[in-house]
Design a protein around this motif. Structure first.
Motif, PDB file in Angstrom:
ATOM      1  N   TRP A 113       0.831  -1.205   0.000  1.00  0.00           N
ATOM      2  CA  TRP A 113       0.000   0.000   0.000  1.00  0.00           C
ATOM      3  C   TRP A 113       0.866   1.256   0.000  1.00  0.00           C
ATOM      4  CZ3 TRP A 113      -4.767  -1.419  -1.130  1.00  0.00           C
ATOM      5  CH2 TRP A 113      -5.225  -2.654  -0.689  1.00  0.00           C
ATOM      6  N   SER A 114       1.934   1.250  -0.780  1.00  0.00           N
ATOM      7  CA  SER A 114       2.874   2.373  -0.768  1.00  0.00           C
ATOM      8  C   SER A 114       3.277   2.856  -2.150  1.00  0.00           C
ATOM      9  CB  SER A 114       4.153   1.977   0.000  1.00  0.00           C
ATOM     10  OG  SER A 114       4.812   0.887  -0.623  1.00  0.00           O
ATOM     11  N   LEU A 115       3.046   2.059  -3.185  1.00  0.00           N
ATOM     12  CA  LEU A 115       3.533   2.421  -4.514  1.00  0.00           C
ATOM     13  C   LEU A 115       2.506   3.188  -5.335  1.00  0.00           C
ATOM     14  CD1 LEU A 115       5.392  -0.903  -5.465  1.00  0.00           C
ATOM     15  CD2 LEU A 115       6.274   1.112  -4.261  1.00  0.00           C
ATOM     16  N   PHE A 116       1.300   3.384  -4.810  1.00  0.00           N
ATOM     17  CA  PHE A 116       0.254   4.066  -5.581  1.00  0.00           C
ATOM     18  C   PHE A 116       0.525   5.552  -5.749  1.00  0.00           C
ATOM     19  CE2 PHE A 116      -1.275   3.646  -1.188  1.00  0.00           C
ATOM     20  CZ  PHE A 116      -1.433   4.981  -0.843  1.00  0.00           C
ATOM     21  N   ASN A 117       1.468   6.110  -4.976  1.00  0.00           N
ATOM     22  CA  ASN A 117       1.839   7.512  -5.156  1.00  0.00           C
ATOM     23  C   ASN A 117       2.786   7.727  -6.329  1.00  0.00           C
ATOM     24  OD1 ASN A 117       1.744   7.871  -1.651  1.00  0.00           O
ATOM     25  ND2 ASN A 117       0.397   8.947  -3.033  1.00  0.00           N
ATOM     26  N   GLY A 147      -8.676   0.465  -9.649  1.00  0.00           N
ATOM     27  CA  GLY A 147      -9.516   1.403 -10.385  1.00  0.00           C
ATOM     28  C   GLY A 147      -8.799   1.943 -11.592  1.00  0.00           C
ATOM     29  N   ASP A 148      -9.391   2.950 -12.205  1.00  0.00           N
ATOM     30  CA  ASP A 148      -8.838   3.549 -13.423  1.00  0.00           C
ATOM     31  C   ASP A 148      -8.408   5.001 -13.230  1.00  0.00           C
ATOM     32  OD1 ASP A 148      -9.413   1.313 -15.268  1.00  0.00           O
ATOM     33  OD2 ASP A 148     -11.504   1.819 -14.846  1.00  0.00           O
ATOM     34  N   GLN A 149      -8.621   5.558 -12.055  1.00  0.00           N
ATOM     35  CA  GLN A 149      -8.478   6.994 -11.883  1.00  0.00           C
ATOM     36  C   GLN A 149      -7.184   7.385 -11.180  1.00  0.00           C
ATOM     37  OE1 GLN A 149     -12.086   7.998  -9.742  1.00  0.00           O
ATOM     38  NE2 GLN A 149     -13.219   8.304 -11.639  1.00  0.00           N
ATOM     39  N   ASP A 150      -6.831   8.657 -11.346  1.00  0.00           N
ATOM     40  CA  ASP A 150      -5.782   9.304 -10.560  1.00  0.00           C
ATOM     41  C   ASP A 150      -6.496  10.262  -9.617  1.00  0.00           C
ATOM     42  OD1 ASP A 150      -3.923   7.962 -12.094  1.00  0.00           O
ATOM     43  OD2 ASP A 150      -3.648   9.635 -13.478  1.00  0.00           O
ATOM     44  N   LEU A 151      -6.533   9.925  -8.325  1.00  0.00           N
ATOM     45  CA  LEU A 151      -7.325  10.665  -7.350  1.00  0.00           C
ATOM     46  C   LEU A 151      -6.445  11.649  -6.588  1.00  0.00           C
ATOM     47  CD1 LEU A 151      -9.394   7.683  -5.901  1.00  0.00           C
ATOM     48  CD2 LEU A 151     -10.042   9.255  -7.754  1.00  0.00           C
ATOM     49  N   LEU A 152      -6.732  12.921  -6.707  1.00  0.00           N
ATOM     50  CA  LEU A 152      -6.013  13.941  -5.954  1.00  0.00           C
ATOM     51  C   LEU A 152      -6.572  13.982  -4.542  1.00  0.00           C
ATOM     52  CD1 LEU A 152      -3.975  16.267  -5.818  1.00  0.00           C
ATOM     53  CD2 LEU A 152      -5.817  17.800  -6.588  1.00  0.00           C
ATOM     54  N   ARG A 153      -5.698  13.800  -3.567  1.00  0.00           N
ATOM     55  CA  ARG A 153      -6.111  13.824  -2.160  1.00  0.00           C
ATOM     56  C   ARG A 153      -5.656  15.132  -1.536  1.00  0.00           C
ATOM     57  NH1 ARG A 153      -6.794   8.469  -0.637  1.00  0.00           N
ATOM     58  NH2 ARG A 153      -8.047   9.342   1.043  1.00  0.00           N
ATOM     59  N   THR A 154      -6.593  15.834  -0.886  1.00  0.00           N
ATOM     60  CA  THR A 154      -6.266  17.101  -0.223  1.00  0.00           C
ATOM     61  C   THR A 154      -6.624  17.092   1.260  1.00  0.00           C
ATOM     62  OG1 THR A 154      -8.390  18.031  -0.894  1.00  0.00           O
ATOM     63  CG2 THR A 154      -6.499  18.442  -2.341  1.00  0.00           C
ATOM     64  N   GLU A 155      -7.363  16.068   1.693  1.00  0.00           N
ATOM     65  CA  GLU A 155      -7.674  15.905   3.125  1.00  0.00           C
ATOM     66  C   GLU A 155      -7.677  14.421   3.442  1.00  0.00           C
ATOM     67  OE1 GLU A 155     -11.011  17.037   6.524  1.00  0.00           O
ATOM     68  OE2 GLU A 155     -11.085  17.973   4.544  1.00  0.00           O
ATOM     69  N   SER A 160      -6.057  18.364   6.769  1.00  0.00           N
ATOM     70  CA  SER A 160      -6.234  19.067   5.508  1.00  0.00           C
ATOM     71  C   SER A 160      -4.890  19.654   5.065  1.00  0.00           C
ATOM     72  CB  SER A 160      -7.277  20.171   5.655  1.00  0.00           C
ATOM     73  OG  SER A 160      -6.918  21.057   6.685  1.00  0.00           O
ATOM     74  N   SER A 161      -4.906  20.383   3.986  1.00  0.00           N
ATOM     75  CA  SER A 161      -3.706  21.003   3.413  1.00  0.00           C
ATOM     76  C   SER A 161      -2.643  19.972   3.068  1.00  0.00           C
ATOM     77  CB  SER A 161      -3.124  22.092   4.336  1.00  0.00           C
ATOM     78  OG  SER A 161      -2.527  21.527   5.503  1.00  0.00           O
ATOM     79  N   VAL A 162      -3.085  18.773   2.648  1.00  0.00           N
ATOM     80  CA  VAL A 162      -2.151  17.790   2.100  1.00  0.00           C
ATOM     81  C   VAL A 162      -2.394  17.707   0.595  1.00  0.00           C
ATOM     82  CG1 VAL A 162      -2.128  16.491   4.241  1.00  0.00           C
ATOM     83  CG2 VAL A 162      -3.684  15.803   2.413  1.00  0.00           C
ATOM     84  N   ARG A 163      -1.465  17.112  -0.096  1.00  0.00           N
ATOM     85  CA  ARG A 163      -1.627  16.985  -1.556  1.00  0.00           C
ATOM     86  C   ARG A 163      -0.799  15.809  -2.065  1.00  0.00           C
ATOM     87  NH1 ARG A 163      -3.613  20.431  -5.419  1.00  0.00           N
ATOM     88  NH2 ARG A 163      -2.906  20.105  -7.558  1.00  0.00           N
ATOM     89  N   TRP A 164      -1.506  14.770  -2.455  1.00  0.00           N
ATOM     90  CA  TRP A 164      -0.849  13.701  -3.190  1.00  0.00           C
ATOM     91  C   TRP A 164      -1.876  13.038  -4.096  1.00  0.00           C
ATOM     92  CZ3 TRP A 164      -0.872  12.032   2.282  1.00  0.00           C
ATOM     93  CH2 TRP A 164      -1.774  10.999   2.554  1.00  0.00           C
ATOM     94  N   THR A 165      -1.370  12.282  -5.056  1.00  0.00           N
ATOM     95  CA  THR A 165      -2.242  11.606  -6.011  1.00  0.00           C
ATOM     96  C   THR A 165      -2.180  10.106  -5.784  1.00  0.00           C
ATOM     97  OG1 THR A 165      -1.942  13.342  -7.661  1.00  0.00           O
ATOM     98  CG2 THR A 165      -2.741  11.218  -8.452  1.00  0.00           C
ATOM     99  N   THR A 166      -3.354   9.503  -5.636  1.00  0.00           N
ATOM    100  CA  THR A 166      -3.459   8.050  -5.569  1.00  0.00           C
ATOM    101  C   THR A 166      -3.725   7.527  -6.981  1.00  0.00           C
ATOM    102  OG1 THR A 166      -4.292   8.030  -3.293  1.00  0.00           O
ATOM    103  CG2 THR A 166      -4.802   6.117  -4.664  1.00  0.00           C
TER     104      THR A 166
END
Length: 209
Positions: A113-117, A147-155, A160-166
């Motif tokens: 659960w670490s390589l999705f970034n 899944g098929d998506q690139d999900l931007l995570r901000t909370e 809050s005030s985080v930012r990474w893509t799953t």
């Protein structure tokens, strides 16, 4: 930004694992079974590296199983929590994309659960590096979001005030990437969505002898 974001959530995430059991494989029978199968397969074949170890839960479990295991994580704060919670284990700060791994030096590698970034073009390179570092007969286990998506995570985790893509992956595509890296997939576990997370997949693979 990914490193800084994980630093911000590290304390909350570690507290969640300790106090709720979310993220602790001991509370999730199928995930524990996958890690047990990995540990049994690796045995005493060589050192094991847990890449993206977070607060060190799986690293510590494998150490209890008798494996020669160490953990690395991109986030210094995650590593601080890992060292606090599991002082008997070895942890260091490192990125999955910058690891210096000698050829045929490891009996096992985890990307739990670490390589999705990792950006999609980068994951094949990282998997190939893992394959290079594994001894013949060594094992990789990885788990990720389906899944098929690139999900931007901000909370995340109450912060809050985080930012990474799953980056979600289809199981067949992930298995193909692992095969293309030079490893032979040997087992696959598909997990349905639950109240905490979406669907997931676990893949274990072996480097040919």
């Amino acid at each position: 930004m990914v490193r800084e974001s994980y630093d911000r959530v590290a304390d909350n995430y570690a507290d969640m694992v300790v106090n709720t059991g979310i993220g602790d494989i001991r509370r999730h029978p199928w995930l524990k079974a996958a890690i047990d199968a990995f540990a049994d397969s690796v045995g005493d074949s060589g050192p094991v590296l847990d890449v993206g170890c977070g607060p060190g839960t799986v690293t510590a479990y494998l150490a209890e199983r008798g494996l020669d295991v160490s953990g690395v994580d991109l986030s210094p704060r995650m590593i601080e929590n890992a060292r606090r919670l599991h002082p008997e284990c070895r942890f260091s700060v490192a990125s999955a994309t910058e690891l210096d791994l000698p050829e045929a030096s490891l009996g096992g590698v985890l990307g739990w659960w670490s390589l999705f970034n990792l950006p999609r073009p980068i994951l094949p390179q990282v998997l190939a590096h893992f394959a290079h570092a594994l001894k013949p007969g060594g094992h990789l286990i990885t788990a990720t979001h389906v899944g098929d998506q690139d999900l931007l995570r901000t909370e995340v985790y109450g912060v809050s005030s985080v930012r990474w893509t799953t980056h979600q992956w289809r199981p067949d595509r992930l298995v193909a990437l692992i095969h293309d890296a030079g490893l032979h997939p040997v087992a696959e576990l598909r997990l349905p969505a639950d109240e905490h997370t979406g669907p997931g997949v676990v893949v274990m693979a072996r480097k040919p002898v």
